[in-house]
Write a protein that holds these residues in place. Structure first.
Motif, PDB file in Angstrom:
ATOM      1  N   ALA A 140      14.641  -5.967   2.556  1.00 18.46           N
ATOM      2  CA  ALA A 140      15.231  -5.016   3.754  1.00 18.46           C
ATOM      3  C   ALA A 140      15.114  -3.361   3.122  1.00 18.46           C
ATOM      4  CB  ALA A 140      16.801  -5.460   3.862  1.00 18.46           C
ATOM      5  N   LEU A 141      15.258  -3.157   2.081  1.00 14.47           N
ATOM      6  CA  LEU A 141      15.232  -1.759   1.532  1.00 14.47           C
ATOM      7  C   LEU A 141      13.771  -1.302   1.493  1.00 14.47           C
ATOM      8  CD1 LEU A 141      17.426  -1.696  -1.568  1.00 14.47           C
ATOM      9  CD2 LEU A 141      17.887  -0.541   0.307  1.00 14.47           C
ATOM     10  N   LEU A 142      12.987  -2.206   1.090  1.00 12.95           N
ATOM     11  CA  LEU A 142      11.630  -1.955   1.166  1.00 12.95           C
ATOM     12  C   LEU A 142      10.886  -1.633   2.733  1.00 12.95           C
ATOM     13  CD1 LEU A 142      10.039  -4.395  -1.470  1.00 12.95           C
ATOM     14  CD2 LEU A 142      10.352  -1.815  -1.576  1.00 12.95           C
ATOM     15  N   ALA A 143      11.720  -2.464   3.650  1.00 15.96           N
ATOM     16  CA  ALA A 143      11.152  -2.369   4.695  1.00 15.96           C
ATOM     17  C   ALA A 143      11.997  -1.390   5.833  1.00 15.96           C
ATOM     18  CB  ALA A 143      11.231  -3.966   5.602  1.00 15.96           C
ATOM     19  N   LYS A 144      12.883  -0.772   5.291  1.00 18.19           N
ATOM     20  CA  LYS A 144      13.986   0.029   5.801  1.00 18.19           C
ATOM     21  C   LYS A 144      13.015   1.143   6.795  1.00 18.19           C
ATOM     22  CE  LYS A 144      17.849   3.104   5.361  1.00 18.19           C
ATOM     23  NZ  LYS A 144      18.771   3.727   4.387  1.00 18.19           N
TER      24      LYS A 144
END
Length: 340
Positions: free
Chosen positions: A264-268
């Motif tokens: 999720a952090l990478l896709a933020k």
């Protein structure tokens, strides 16, 4: 072109705590607009503070003693609250002091008061509520979204003319593509009202695409989608519910484990862009078409950003002479029908 908007600052779930900051932000971004803030003296003064001095020539107050509640019956608001902030704002449009009115208040009351005070454009039987929905190609205007549950074919034709005129005015599209919402693309599909409406739209002179289905709305098949208020409101509420469900599902899936939280952090950045594209606040502001004055309804739960978008919409419609253009198109249609 400079325009003046009358703003019902008391309407909506949040009242002046949202509407006043939105108005101030709007004044800062658009120097060609003046605002008349309508509401109770104490509430407006508390929300404004010293901000009134920032715009001595473009911001003024017009006090009203009453407020229409969000759950108040429209007939009661119309009969018994003649000094409500909503009605005072509409009166300012009628008197020519403002070129448009904006309210986040009770939708039924706003329509009833606007229709009573402003009256309808000659040739328009019923006003309609038009709003914008996002599509894969940009956005689409849909009407009616709840003002008219039962419609005749002639009403749907009028909605098509008003919707096309709205798009032509604010989007600078000379020949917007109009679709009629139906259960199939074929001309033989639908009930008798819709089939007859299709016949009228085909001979209207509009750039009529034909029947469109529900999935065409978000494909961006047309610039305008016409339907009765019952179908339109169900489609709108279903869309809102679907968007909320998708958002909930995404949050649930990205929070299932440490690994999904890292993903999720990478896709933020992607998620933020997705959120921006479907953010309903960007499309806030439904137009009450068919009246002898511009009236824009903001969502009752709108925050300051969303309410500001409703102000932008009202200013655009007033600046582009929407009312005059609808009157011209309807008059032309009536003349065409008389000649036939």
């Amino acid at each position: 072109m400079s325009v003046t908007l009358a703003v019902d600052c008391m309407g909506g779930d949040h009242g002046p705590s949202v509407t006043v900051p939105a108005c101030l932000n709007f004044l800062r971004r658009d120097p060609s607009v003046s605002l008349v803030l309508v509401g109770r003296d104490a509430d407006l003064s508390a929300a404004l503070g010293s901000a009134l001095q920032e715009f001595p020539d473009r911001l003024r107050l017009h006090f009203a003693t009453e407020v229409v509640a969000m759950d108040e019956p429209p007939a009661q608001a119309l009969r018994s609250k003649r000094d409500s902030s909503m009605r005072v704002a509409i009166n300012l449009v009628k008197d020519g002091i403002a070129q448009a009115a904006v309210s986040a208040g009770n939708t039924g009351a706003l329509m009833a008061i606007s229709r009573f005070v402003l009256k309808t454009i000659p040739g328009i039987d019923r006003p309609a509520i038009a709003s914008i929905l996002p599509t894969v190609r940009g956005h689409v205007y849909v009407l009616d979204l709840g003002a008219n549950v039962d419609c005749s074919p002639e009403h749907l034709l009028q909605f098509g003319i008003m919707g096309a005129t709205l798009v032509a005015a604010v989007e600078q599209k000379p020949s917007p593509l109009v679709g009629l919402l139906n259960i199939g693309e074929e001309e033989i599909k639908g009930n008798e009202v819709v089939k007859r409406a299709g016949e009228l739209l085909r001979t209207s002179g509009l750039n009529f695409y034909g029947n469109v289905e529900g999935n065409d709305i978000y494909r961006g098949t047309t610039d305008v989608v016409v339907c009765d208020g019952f179908v339109g409101n169900v489609a709108l509420k279903t869309s809102e519910g679907l968007a909320q469900m998708v958002g909930t599902f995404l949050k649930q899936e990205f929070s299932r484990s440490l690994w999904t939280k890292i993903v999720a952090l990478l896709a933020k950045p992607i998620l933020m862009r997705f959120k921006q594209r479907v953010d309903h606040r960007r499309y806030n502001g439904a137009s009450l078409l068919g009246l002898k004055g511009v009236v824009v309804k903001s969502h009752g739960s709108a925050d300051a950003y969303a309410f500001e978008q409703a102000l932008v919409r009202a200013a655009d419609e007033a600046r582009n002479r929407l009312i005059e253009r609808i009157a011209e198109q309807i008059s032309r249609q009536l003349a065409q029908g008389a000649a036939a």
